[in-house]
Enzyme design. Structure first.
Site, short mmCIF file in Angstrom:
data_model
loop_
_atom_site.label_atom_id
_atom_site.label_comp_id
_atom_site.label_asym_id
_atom_site.label_seq_id
_atom_site.Cartn_x
_atom_site.Cartn_y
_atom_site.Cartn_z
N ASP A 93 0.81 -1.22 0.00
CA ASP A 93 0.00 0.00 0.00
C ASP A 93 0.85 1.28 0.00
O ASP A 93 0.44 2.31 0.55
CB ASP A 93 -0.96 -0.03 1.19
N ASP A 148 -6.99 -4.06 -5.24
CA ASP A 148 -6.62 -2.80 -4.57
C ASP A 148 -5.25 -2.28 -5.02
O ASP A 148 -4.97 -1.09 -4.94
CB ASP A 148 -6.54 -2.94 -3.04
N1 GLY Z 1 -7.08 -2.78 1.85
C1 GLY Z 1 -7.86 -1.88 1.14
C2 GLY Z 1 -9.29 -1.96 1.45
O1 GLY Z 1 -9.68 -2.42 2.52
O2 GLY Z 1 -10.05 -1.53 0.64
#
Ligand code: GLY
Length: 382
Positions: A93, A148
């Site tokens: 992330d 994601d």
């Molecule tokens: N990990 C990203 C989300 O929960 O959308």
């Protein structure tokens, strides 16, 4: 579609009031979700902490829109506090951490220092690339990628531009092509997680963590994808990515309709809650980005995004600063299966709501496309 009524400045005022209170009462803390409406300050028990960029990004947005020193100083402090994550190899992330924070800082005040941090962050993200499967791995396993992750290729494109390193650009493009092939289905719905054999690179199967089932469509995942493929088109000018983003946007609109805010998973026949507001906030900002990329088709996306924002600005979703709810948007869910942030505020929901308002506040063209009245960001303290 009717013209939605949306008071951009009122929504921004509420957002500023909530964030001002958070950074004043809990300085330099980075919460992820609320519990009974109060920010929760423990580490995320499911994932490596991934949300620190969102509060920081809101501070940069308020600094830009108001010109107030208070917001600028806070934005710098919070950005510096997360800088060490630029070499964090424990998470996929990195884009969520650095695009809204140091990316916004660089866009406002480009310097060698901001560029250096963003290139380091982009390289850290690119180091997650598996050349056999041609994907960026998640924190879960060497064989896993998430939809994601499409939100985290932007920091690699940025690092490629700033450094001139074509290898970085190739990694971002390859990951997007792999996600387009395996995580976007023929009907323009999305898979949450794809599993590969990390040694041979062979694609094995679909799975989910936060959605209903491996073959269902988790609404926030689709929203991440429509935004991320738009960003990938911006980074490449490759129209394949634009078409994918548009197909995904059409799915969001078709499946959500006049509700504007989807459930957590469109395929769950008995959703525990009717709404997952953070998916709607992400979609609104992604649709506004897409509207700017889509020529004549952009009007539809801009108007639908304004409909989302108008719904999220209503009493059902927007917190009342005079009450005791500490977030901005209510009725979001982080991880239902693990009982985390269920029917609460989540930091990325608050951020993308604010970002979508910022897109409209700062672009007369988008406001015209969306048929919404101008915002009047006042350069005064609340
Ligand atoms: N990990 C990203 C989300 O929960 O959308």
């Amino acid at each position: 579609m009717d013209s939605p009524s949306l008071d951009i400045e009122h929504a921004l005022q509420v957002a500023r009031a909530q964030v001002r209170r958070l950074v004043t009462e809990y300085p330099l803390q980075f919460p992820t979700y609320t519990q009974h409406g109060k920010w929760h300050f423990e580490d995320d028990p499911w994932a490596p902490v991934w949300t620190s960029g969102f509060l920081t990004g809101q501070l940069w947005i308020f600094a830009e829109l108001t010109g107030e020193r208070f917001w600028h100083d806070q934005a710098e402090r919070y950005s510096l506090a997360l800088e060490s994550r630029k070499t964090d190899s424990s998470t996929h992330d990195i884009g969520f951490l650095f695009d809204p924070s140091w990316g916004r800082w660089h866009d406002l005040e480009p310097s060698a220092r901001t560029a250096d941090v963003l290139v380091r962050a982009g390289r850290t993200m690119a180091a997650r690339f598996n050349p056999r499967g041609r994907y960026l791995r998640t924190w879960v396993d060497a064989g896993s990628t998430f939809i994601d992750v499409m939100m985290n290729v932007g920091v690699i494109f940025r690092a490629a531009r700033l450094s001139g390193d074509p290898a970085l650009q190739r990694v971002a493009v390859e990951h997007a092509l792999t996600s387009r092939r395996f995580l976007v289905r023929g009907d323009a719905t999305t898979v949450h997680e794809g599993w590969f054999d990390p040694d041979s690179g062979q694609y094995l199967r679909a799975a989910t963590h936060q959605g209903f089932r491996s073959d269902s469509c988790w609404s926030r995942g689709l929203a991440w994808a429509l935004y991320g493929f738009g960003t990938t088109h911006l980074g490449t000018e490759d129209t394949r990515f634009l078409r994918t983003a548009q197909d995904l946007a059409d799915t969001y609109i078709l499946r959500t309709g006049d509700a504007y805010v989807p459930p957590n998973d469109w395929d769950d026949p008995h959703p525990a809650l009717p709404y997952e507001s953070s998916a709607a906030a992400v979609a609104a900002s992604g649709l506004l980005q897409l509207a700017e990329l889509s020529g004549a088709a952009g009007e539809r996306y801009a108007r639908y995004a304004a409909g989302i924002l108008s719904t999220l600005s209503g009493d059902a979703f927007l917190a009342d600063p005079d009450r005791r709810w500490e977030g901005i948007l209510r009725h979001a869910t982080y991880h239902h299966g693990n009982g985390l942030g269920v029917d609460e505020s989540v930091m990325w929901g608050d951020y993308y709501f604010t970002e979508a308002l910022w897109r409209l506040a700062s672009s007369p063209r988008l406001r015209a496309l969306a048929s919404v009245a101008p915002a009047h960001p006042e350069r005064t303290s609340e």
